[in-house]
Write a protein that holds these residues in place. Structure first.
Motif, short mmCIF file in Angstrom:
data_model
loop_
_atom_site.label_atom_id
_atom_site.label_comp_id
_atom_site.label_asym_id
_atom_site.label_seq_id
_atom_site.Cartn_x
_atom_site.Cartn_y
_atom_site.Cartn_z
N ARG A 154 0.84 -1.19 0.00
CA ARG A 154 0.00 0.00 0.00
C ARG A 154 0.88 1.25 0.00
N GLY A 155 0.57 2.16 -0.91
CA GLY A 155 1.35 3.39 -1.03
C GLY A 155 2.40 3.35 -2.13
N GLN A 156 2.67 2.17 -2.64
CA GLN A 156 3.66 2.01 -3.70
C GLN A 156 3.05 2.40 -5.04
N THR B 205 0.88 2.41 -21.16
CA THR B 205 1.19 2.14 -19.76
C THR B 205 0.09 2.73 -18.89
N LEU B 206 -0.39 1.92 -17.97
CA LEU B 206 -1.33 2.39 -16.95
C LEU B 206 -0.55 2.49 -15.64
N LYS B 207 -0.54 3.67 -15.07
CA LYS B 207 0.21 3.90 -13.84
C LYS B 207 -0.76 4.20 -12.71
N ILE B 208 -0.51 3.59 -11.60
CA ILE B 208 -1.31 3.84 -10.40
C ILE B 208 -0.36 4.32 -9.31
N GLN B 209 -0.62 5.50 -8.82
CA GLN B 209 0.24 6.07 -7.77
C GLN B 209 -0.37 5.79 -6.40
N ARG B 210 0.49 5.62 -5.43
CA ARG B 210 0.06 5.47 -4.03
C ARG B 210 -1.07 4.44 -3.93
N THR B 211 -0.78 3.23 -4.35
CA THR B 211 -1.80 2.20 -4.43
C THR B 211 -2.52 1.99 -3.11
N GLN B 212 -3.80 1.70 -3.21
CA GLN B 212 -4.67 1.41 -2.09
C GLN B 212 -5.22 -0.01 -2.25
N GLN B 213 -5.73 -0.56 -1.17
CA GLN B 213 -6.24 -1.93 -1.23
C GLN B 213 -7.39 -2.05 -2.24
N GLU B 214 -8.19 -1.02 -2.36
CA GLU B 214 -9.32 -1.09 -3.29
C GLU B 214 -8.88 -1.10 -4.75
N ARG C 94 -2.96 -9.10 -12.86
CA ARG C 94 -3.64 -9.18 -11.56
C ARG C 94 -2.83 -8.40 -10.55
N LEU C 95 -3.39 -7.31 -10.06
CA LEU C 95 -2.73 -6.47 -9.06
C LEU C 95 -3.32 -6.77 -7.69
N THR C 96 -2.43 -7.07 -6.76
CA THR C 96 -2.83 -7.28 -5.37
C THR C 96 -2.09 -6.27 -4.52
N VAL C 97 -2.83 -5.45 -3.81
CA VAL C 97 -2.23 -4.45 -2.93
C VAL C 97 -2.36 -4.93 -1.48
N VAL C 98 -1.19 -5.05 -0.82
CA VAL C 98 -1.19 -5.60 0.55
C VAL C 98 -0.76 -4.54 1.55
#
Lengths: 113, 113
Positions: B15-17, B76-85, B109-113
């Motif tokens: 989370r946050g990465q 490229t799809l970028k996601i900043q500061r990833t959250q669990q949702e 498949r993205l899993t945010v821990v």
């Protein structure tokens, strides 16, 4: 707004029996309708589409779908189900402006030997 | 490879990465789409490119999501500061012009821990 509905979460059929997976749509204008299948941990595979023309559309793996304008339906059918047809099936409508697909919630098809 | 290629296939992020997901569309396909598929749900539209132009980003859930296709091919799809949702499967699709079917990659498949 354009939308599709798949009223059944799961459909169970015996191998060799005919199968139907239901889809209804709501669109403004002429609908562009699609069926995709998804196997576990895989992307979506295209089965068939309705753009214009004959109401009965034939697609991959023996699947077909019937476009019914009066009932706003596009049900997926197969005369004789195989165990290997067991998968998750999605109906979708194409947004005319961008081409993006609007998907239903999906129907799990379980074909038992 | 003749199909749409996505990498990585699996990504675990704390989370946050920040994460970056890559899509290689079918050569010559003008249109490129990103979708998000939550577990047990149908794919939901995120964004659409026509060549290098991002024509629709109405589905991006927050300003933490950013997509690009600078040369009209790879995206490229970028996601900043990833959250669990944000945990989901991210699907890329490409298509030629016209009311034709879209071709999907196998997804990340993205899993945010």
């Amino acid at each position: 707004a354009q939308s599709v509905a798949q009223p059944e979460d799961q459909v169970n059929v015996a191998e060799g029996n005919p199968l139907t997976v239901k889809c209804t749509y709501s669109v403004s204008g002429n609908p562009y309708l699609f069926w995709y299948v998804q196997y576990p941990n895989r992307g979506l595979q295209f089965l068939l589409k309705y753009i214009t023309g004959d109401n009965l559309v034939k697609g991959s793996y023996g699947f077909e779908a019937e476009f019914n304008k009066s009932q706003t339906s596009f049900h997926l059918k197969k005369p004789s189900a195989l165990v290997s047809d067991s998968a998750l099936y999605f109906c979708a409508v194409r947004d005319g402006d961008t081409g993006k697909l609007i998907f239903g919630q999906g129907t799990t098809l379980q074909v038992k030997p | 490879g003749a199909g749409v290629s996505q990498s990585p296939r699996y990504k675990v992020a704390k989370r946050g990465q920040d994460v970056a997901l890559r899509c290689d569309p079918i050569s010559g396909h003008v249109s490129l789409f990103w979708y998000q598929q939550a577990l047990g749900q149908g794919p939901e539209f995120l964004t659409y490119f026509q060549n290098e132009a991002q024509l629709d980003k109405s589905g991006l859930p927050s300003d933490r999501f950013f997509a690009e296709r600078p040369e009209g091919s790879v995206s490229t799809l970028k996601i900043q500061r990833t959250q669990q949702e944000d945990s989901a499967v991210y699907l890329c699709a490409s298509s030629p012009t016209g009311p034709t079917e879209a071709f999907f990659g196998q997804g990340t498949r993205l899993t945010v821990v």
